[in-house]
Design a protein around this motif. Structure first.
Motif: not given
Length: 239
Positions: A78-96, A124-134
């Protein structure tokens, strides 16, 4: 930086008392004062010290290792997924999106005393992704642990152990991915580490005075507040 220092102190006290809330309180002030890459890394590094202190205070045997290890295994990708998601989705959209989901989940848990178990892998996946994105990774973990019926001491210790692992791995990943722009100087980091230690001491005293039912309510209110903060930041970013 005065506001960031005060928020660091308050956030450390809140997380020391409940196991959660440091990034919620300290994050906005640090993001306002620092470059975003540096702010996320500072949050992770400060979180490592805070988690060590809380787990040491609670006792390593208080941590429900068998419960959280499968979640932590899922958090690593999930940590790596967060970095990838941030490249594909705007941070603002993800935060909302995350904010709305967290608000709904937190309000449901507050209103319904019957606990519905959720998947540790999903948490775990969601929390890991959020760690490296928002940078606000706690709500999925809190909702999962709460649904498992953890007591106050077990939740506080287990949350801190989980944050320790994810902050250490996430901080290393952020430094590796972003290099010098994510690395904080010693003149910035050391005073903030000192404030974390002071905040932890105050929060540890408060935890020992919290009744179990009040502890649960405070933690879930913090979850909803984290969701509101994330949603508001997303709306502002999209405006």
């Amino acid at each position: 930086m005065i506001l960031a220092a005060a928020a660091t102190l308050a956030g450390a006290a809140a997380q020391s008392a409940t196991g959660f809330g440091f990034a919620l309180i300290a994050g906005p002030a640090l993001f306002a004062a620092l470059d975003p890459h540096e702010a996320v890394t500072v949050l992770a590094l400060l979180g490592v010290l805070l988690s060590v202190l809380v787990v040491a205070d609670a006792g390593w045997r208080t941590v429900r290792w068998r419960a959280i290890l499968p979640m932590l295994a899922a958090a690593l990708p999930g940590l790596g997924l967060g970095l990838l998601v941030l490249e594909l989705v705007s941070k603002a959209g993800l935060q909302l999106g995350v904010g709305v989901a967290v608000i709904l989940g937190g309000l449901f848990q507050l209103r319904h005393r019957v606990r519905r178990r959720t998947s540790p892998a999903l948490a775990g996946i969601v929390s890991g992704a959020l760690t490296t994105s928002i940078g606000i990774s706690g709500p999925p973990l809190v909702l999962w642990l709460e649904s498992e019926g953890f007591g106050a001491a077990e939740m506080r210790a287990s949350l801190s152990a989980a944050f320790l692992a994810m902050n250490a791995a996430g901080g290393a990943l952020l430094l590796a991915a972003n290099g010098s722009k994510a690395a904080p100087g010693a003149g910035l980091l050391l005073p903030l580490l000192g404030l974390v230690a002071v905040g932890y001491a105050g929060g540890a005293v408060a935890f020992r005075r919290l009744p179990e039912r009040l502890f649960r309510t405070i933690v879930l209110v913090l979850v909803v507040a984290a969701g509101v903060a994330s949603a508001v930041a997303g709306i502002v970013g999209l405006a």
